[in-house]
Enzyme design. Structure first.
Site, PDB file in Angstrom:
ATOM      1  N   HIS A  29       9.699  64.722 -26.551  1.00 17.58           N
ATOM      2  CA  HIS A  29      10.430  64.390 -27.817  1.00 17.58           C
ATOM      3  C   HIS A  29      11.872  64.502 -27.617  1.00 17.58           C
ATOM      4  CE1 HIS A  29      10.003  68.769 -28.325  1.00 17.58           C
ATOM      5  NE2 HIS A  29      11.018  68.433 -29.039  1.00 17.58           N
TER       6      HIS A  29
ATOM      7  N   HIS B  23      12.863  66.131 -24.008  1.00 16.74           N
ATOM      8  CA  HIS B  23      12.502  67.374 -23.334  1.00 16.74           C
ATOM      9  C   HIS B  23      11.249  67.768 -23.966  1.00 16.74           C
ATOM     10  CE1 HIS B  23      14.039  68.569 -27.349  1.00 16.74           C
ATOM     11  NE2 HIS B  23      13.516  69.416 -27.091  1.00 16.74           N
TER      12      HIS B  23
ATOM     13  N   ASP C 286       9.409  71.357 -25.078  1.00 13.69           N
ATOM     14  CA  ASP C 286       9.686  72.755 -25.549  1.00 13.69           C
ATOM     15  C   ASP C 286       9.409  73.864 -24.590  1.00 13.69           C
ATOM     16  OD1 ASP C 286      10.984  71.664 -27.632  1.00 13.69           O
ATOM     17  OD2 ASP C 286       9.607  72.036 -29.330  1.00 13.69           O
TER      18      ASP C 286
ATOM     19  N   ARG D 188      22.766  66.406 -41.191  1.00 15.00           N
ATOM     20  CA  ARG D 188      21.179  66.746 -41.293  1.00 15.00           C
ATOM     21  C   ARG D 188      20.988  68.135 -41.048  1.00 15.00           C
ATOM     22  NH1 ARG D 188      17.380  67.596 -36.925  1.00 15.00           N
ATOM     23  NH2 ARG D 188      15.549  66.039 -37.142  1.00 15.00           N
TER      24      ARG D 188
END
Length: 311
Positions: free
Chosen positions: A277, A218, A220, A287
């Protein structure tokens, strides 16, 4: 980290409001809403094609390895035309060059540990049934089950956050704001914190809702209109605390530029189409990261969370 209806986000999606439906009598093919969906489908198809051939050809460079300690590392890119057009309205906010920066010297490991503690305490009050959970200290949005709750409405929130937590949070946000201004050659005072800015926790569990699907490629700026500059602060270590979960820029010529998360590492990049990204799926461990987003449009600015919010 994703709002699946908006081609994902950096980690998990913050809740969004639902727009009203078009009138029933309007022809579907002439509806602006229909055309917007069609345009997004074409974009997604193009993105998936790029990702497929990138993966097939196996071309990848590691922009930042986990075992490196980087004072600063950069990649310069040409700004996308849509990004430049949008920024023309905001004096002092046009970057000298679009691209991305990574720094391991901006935030200390002690500061990262403090933020990790905030994230773990807050998310422990909820947690997604799927793989991705978020905690937004500004809006109070917290993943719980298959939806979201307001963390500040929960009974024991007052025992979780304190003034020292929020002071650390504000100091680190300000450091990142000035680093973006310095590295991209823009006036830091013209950068405003914007929504969504949030902690993310990613497990290797299967996705249950669209909000758990953080791995879709996508842009941002297309996902969130307010975004002009995006940053990520990693709160634990790739290869030690979790496997998978690398941050991948999809660049021209079928080359991926990969950032391996390292505790206290900050990744900063322009939010336009030049920085397509995605995040790899986490395959083991947990994470943690903090997404901090900035806008040049003050109408989208949000205030820092305050101790009054949690008293």
């Amino acid at each position: 980290m994703s709002n699946r209806n908006k081609k994902g986000s950096t980690a998990a999606a913050a809740p969004t409001t639902t727009k009203s439906s078009p009138k029933k009598n309007a022809p579907p093919t002439s509806s602006p809403h229909y055309q917007k969906i069609l345009s997004r489908c074409v974009t997604i198809l193009a993105v998936l094609t790029v990702v497929y051939y990138t993966s097939k050809n196996g071309k990848e460079i590691t922009f930042a390895k986990q075992n490196e300690i980087l004072r600063i590392r950069s990649q310069n890119l040409d700004c996308s035309e849509s990004y430049k057009k949008d920024l023309k309205s905001f004096s002092g906010c046009m970057p000298e060059k679009c691209g991305r920066f990574v720094s391991d010297g901006l935030v200390t490991t002690g500061e990262a540990d403090s933020l990790l503690n905030i994230a773990q305490k807050g998310i422990a009050l909820g947690g997604s049934d799927g793989g991705a959970s978020i905690l937004d200290l500004h809006s109070g949005a917290l993943s719980r089950g298959r939806s979201f709750v307001n963390v500040y409405s929960l009974e024991n929130t007052k025992d979780i956050f304190n003034k020292a937590d929020l002071t650390t949070y504000k100091v680190i946000k300000t450091k990142i704001q000035h680093a973006i201004g310095h590295n991209f050659g823009v006036d830091a005072d013209k950068l405003f914190l914007t929504h969504p800015t949030f902690f993310s926790q990613i497990h290797p569990r299967e996705a249950v809702t669209a909000h758990d699907e953080y791995w879709h490629p996508h842009v941002d700026k297309e996902t969130y209109k307010s975004f002009h500059f995006t940053s990520l602060l990693y709160l634990n270590d790739y290869g030690k605390d979790f496997q998978g979960g690398r941050f991948v820029f999809v660049d021209k010529d079928n080359v991926n530029s990969t950032v391996e998360p390292r505790k206290a590492r900050v990744s900063m990049f322009t939010s336009g189409a030049e920085n397509l990204h995605f995040v790899e799926k986490v395959s083991a461990g947990v994470r943690y990261a903090l997404t901090v987003s900035f806008t040049c449009d003050q109408t989208y600015a949000i205030a820092d969370p305050t101790v009054k919010t949690v008293d």
